[in-house]
Design an enzyme around this catalytic site. Sequence first.
Site, PDB file in Angstrom:
ATOM      1  N   GLU A  49      35.317 -19.823 -42.212  1.00  0.00           N
ATOM      2  CA  GLU A  49      35.664 -19.217 -40.930  1.00  0.00           C
ATOM      3  C   GLU A  49      35.255 -20.203 -39.830  1.00  0.00           C
ATOM      4  OE1 GLU A  49      35.378 -14.574 -39.434  1.00  0.00           O
ATOM      5  OE2 GLU A  49      33.635 -15.476 -40.391  1.00  0.00           O
TER       6      GLU A  49
ATOM      7  N   SER B 197      26.711 -16.287 -39.561  1.00  0.00           N
ATOM      8  CA  SER B 197      27.694 -15.286 -39.982  1.00  0.00           C
ATOM      9  C   SER B 197      27.970 -14.273 -38.891  1.00  0.00           C
ATOM     10  CB  SER B 197      27.205 -14.570 -41.244  1.00  0.00           C
ATOM     11  OG  SER B 197      25.933 -13.981 -41.019  1.00  0.00           O
TER      12      SER B 197
ATOM     13  N   ASN C 177      32.672 -10.538 -41.024  1.00  0.00           N
ATOM     14  CA  ASN C 177      31.624  -9.520 -41.002  1.00  0.00           C
ATOM     15  C   ASN C 177      31.937  -8.333 -40.103  1.00  0.00           C
ATOM     16  OD1 ASN C 177      29.644 -10.352 -42.905  1.00  0.00           O
ATOM     17  ND2 ASN C 177      29.211 -12.085 -41.579  1.00  0.00           N
TER      18      ASN C 177
END
Length: 296
Positions: free
Chosen positions: A151, A118, A189
């Site tokens: 993503e 992430s 993020n």
Amino acid sequence: MKNITVIGAGTMGNGIAHVFAQSGFAVNLVDVSQESLERGLKTIAGNLERMIAKEKISEADKAATLNNITTFTDIAEAVKNADLVVEAATENLDLKLKIFKQIDEAAPANAILASNTSSISITKIASVTSRPKQVIGMHFMNPVPMMKLVEIIRGYDTTDEVTKAIMEMSEKLGKIPVEVNDYPGFIANRILMPMINEAIYSLYEGVAGVKEIDEVMKLGMAHPMGPLQLADFIGLDVCLSILEVLYEGFKNPKYAPCPLLVNMVTAGKKGVKSGEGFYDYSASKKAEKLAAQFTK
């Protein structure tokens, strides 16, 4: 690509294995712990049962999905025939680099190696392999079977062909892929974590309480979940790790983790996974006092 290996049977790994298997791919699910593999399969079976209850799939679909998954505790054995390897281990740089060295040595030369990271640099991960052009990020959202976004992160050397293949693969899973470049936090993020961090700072500075902060964002900004509840759901330790990556990557104080977050993680209050965070999940009660004891 027909043969998929997923590394890690935790929350993200079992979800990723689930969506590949349900889409008809042969999936090797690998974890160092047999217990983790059993828990992962149990979670997948439970999620499939809920889909049956909602009449989204049939019993035959459930059986076929589970039949598409084979478990392993040996990475080399699990990846030896893989067309695509998706790593979904703990968000720890050293661990990921170790895993990618292993899979690079054991996977076929034409295999694409993807990470579900992430926030960790895909370019950094690719640098320990002999195939940086075939390394890419596939950042699924939690819970994986429900969330549409993937993503897709291009490392510095990732080729157009590999990117196109993974974008198309994501669509075959019923997902919506979004291509981004490899900078700290990517897009999801880089935007989300500063918001969560600011919510924690607002609590830390006594601007408002846990419930009030979450209610403002849910009712005023149409967020389905407040930032503090979302942080608990993600895992406060994971939030802290991502903020540290952002802070280290940009050297910008706006990404510095709130001291309250640091204290809570140090105290073992990691959110849903530990039973306590900004909310108390052991008794399903609000736990503002828990957070308040760490504030200045």
